[in-house]
Design an enzyme around this catalytic site. Sequence first.
Site, mmCIF file in Angstrom:
data_model
loop_
_atom_site.group_PDB
_atom_site.id
_atom_site.type_symbol
_atom_site.label_atom_id
_atom_site.label_comp_id
_atom_site.label_asym_id
_atom_site.label_seq_id
_atom_site.Cartn_x
_atom_site.Cartn_y
_atom_site.Cartn_z
ATOM 1 N N LYS A 119 0.855 -1.191 0.000
ATOM 2 C CA LYS A 119 0.000 0.000 0.000
ATOM 3 C C LYS A 119 0.894 1.245 0.000
ATOM 4 O O LYS A 119 1.537 1.561 0.989
ATOM 5 C CB LYS A 119 -0.918 0.039 1.238
ATOM 6 C CG LYS A 119 -2.039 1.056 1.001
ATOM 7 C CD LYS A 119 -2.484 1.810 2.206
ATOM 8 C CE LYS A 119 -1.614 2.876 2.744
ATOM 9 N NZ LYS A 119 -1.535 4.126 1.966
ATOM 10 N N CYS B 130 14.287 11.069 5.655
ATOM 11 C CA CYS B 130 14.292 10.527 7.028
ATOM 12 C C CYS B 130 15.634 10.742 7.707
ATOM 13 O O CYS B 130 15.704 11.011 8.894
ATOM 14 C CB CYS B 130 13.931 9.045 7.004
ATOM 15 S SG CYS B 130 14.995 8.078 5.934
ATOM 16 N N GLU C 103 10.465 1.165 9.946
ATOM 17 C CA GLU C 103 11.506 2.165 9.620
ATOM 18 C C GLU C 103 10.829 3.517 9.781
ATOM 19 O O GLU C 103 9.961 3.865 8.981
ATOM 20 C CB GLU C 103 11.967 2.038 8.166
ATOM 21 C CG GLU C 103 12.264 0.648 7.688
ATOM 22 C CD GLU C 103 13.646 0.180 8.051
ATOM 23 O OE1 GLU C 103 14.451 1.016 8.497
ATOM 24 O OE2 GLU C 103 13.906 -1.012 7.904
#
Length: 495
Positions: free
Chosen positions: A189, A300, A265
């Site tokens: 998804k 990130c 993560e």
Amino acid sequence: MEQRKDWQQLSQRARLHGDCYIDGRFRPAESGERFPSINPATEQCLVEVASGDRADIDRAVQSALAAYQAGSWSEAAPAQRKQVMLRLADLVEQHGNELALLDSLDMGKSIHEMVNVDLAEAIDCLRWTAECVDKVYGEIAPTGKETLGLISHEPVGVVGAITPWNFPLLMAVWKLAPALIAGNSLVLKPSEKSSLSILRLAELATEAGLPDGVFNVVTGYGHTAGKALAMHHDVSVLAFTGSTRVGGMLMEYAGQSNMKRAWIEAGGKSPMVVFDDCQDIKSAAETAAAAIFSNQGEVCIACSRLYLQNGIKARFLDALVEATATYQVGDPLDPDTRMGPLVDKAQLDTVSRYIQSAIDEGGRVLCGGLPEYVEGKGFYARPTIIVDAHNEMTFVREEIFGPVLAVSGFEQEEEAIRLANDTPYGLAASIWTDNLSRAHRVSRKIKSGMVWVNGWGEGDCTMPFGGVKASGNGRDKSLHSLDKYTDIKSVWISL
Ligand code: NAD
């Protein structure tokens, strides 16, 4: 390299699929619901995307399970799976411009970065991981002579992957390459903000020879499709990249459903520490700028906290401002652009709020500042550096996920380590020093999954990628990524 007009022409002809991809073909959501995918540079709708929900997730998981049980992929020889995944890598390379364009249109990433970073790394990850699979052996345990103990790695079954919008293609590939090569089936998804490249990738996977049902994509929102996938009882492993808040929810969903393994993560607030023995201030400053302004700061591992030893602070800031000036903000389809728009208005508002809070709490804007939004002209922010920051300020503590850098000074090594570790996150860190002992000493004491010494962001598939603390528990890339998608089977044979 193509010019802006070439990319613009290509974008007129781009095939934009917005349906789910289940069992080897595109399907609308069962409900018929759709939502617009907005180009953040123009605020225009690119395509209406299927709003998948529980029924679509269920259909995709059943298709994945049936494909897994049929065995044409899960029981194929590793060398055979390798050939299919290498073909997929070739197809991704052949369709590179098309895939690069889709992500750039969908979430605002500069086409320069998309081609040189995301696409190049995605192809490398597909090839590297494919090449591993027929070189991984099982073990024979040192049992007594009455038994033979075999330890082998088996695919887990159906993997559910949920991915973010900041590197749409690359984050998906980091999950799907090891999950598929290990023999699993997959339901992915993507973020509702960036579904397009992964739908095209799924179609290419079929062309490469992946059996129908092995790789499915259900587009839709997190609280509907994402939650249904995370809660599904036929999903054995969940692989997630996204925020810490949602990562925590997924761990709960795993516990509430079937105790599936949840690999998370998550976010980061990574420090860069520059000691005054660093000779190459120019490189360090250029890297500091790249570490917060590339991909609009929507990274990130962004080093959003910069700690400068007081002896070099003034010189370093001059070099940093000069390096920041090269981050030209503009149309992501212009190859000279280094910063495109933020992904949407909500993200722009978040960035504005954090800049305002930094000013209110005593920070001083060295360059950039509050975005000047003009309706209909895209969600553009400016590369922003705020000095006189300290660790108690909100914008230093929380992940902003935008082009905002907090700069503080320090005197001693111990102080720098304490400041760097003073965060709930533990994804990455960057240290700059010409003292080898200090480099080892400090990198050992930094609590994070990754540390770069005299660099930032470098890495190929040979090294694991992931964090500790609130940054999560999983590792993408490297042979360790295969561990996430396999179960260890122990077989005792009485002799
Ligand atoms: P997000 O957590 O908002 O969304 C990530 C995904 O989770 C999306 O697909 C979303 O639809 C889905 N989701 C949202 N709510 C859900 C729910 N209740 N149940 C199931 N799924 C749900 O994150 P984002 O805004 O897309 O991405 C930015 C975040 O990702 C940042 O925090 C960034 O640091 C992090 N990130 C981490 C890494 C890493 O490797 N550690 C890499 C890239 C991005």
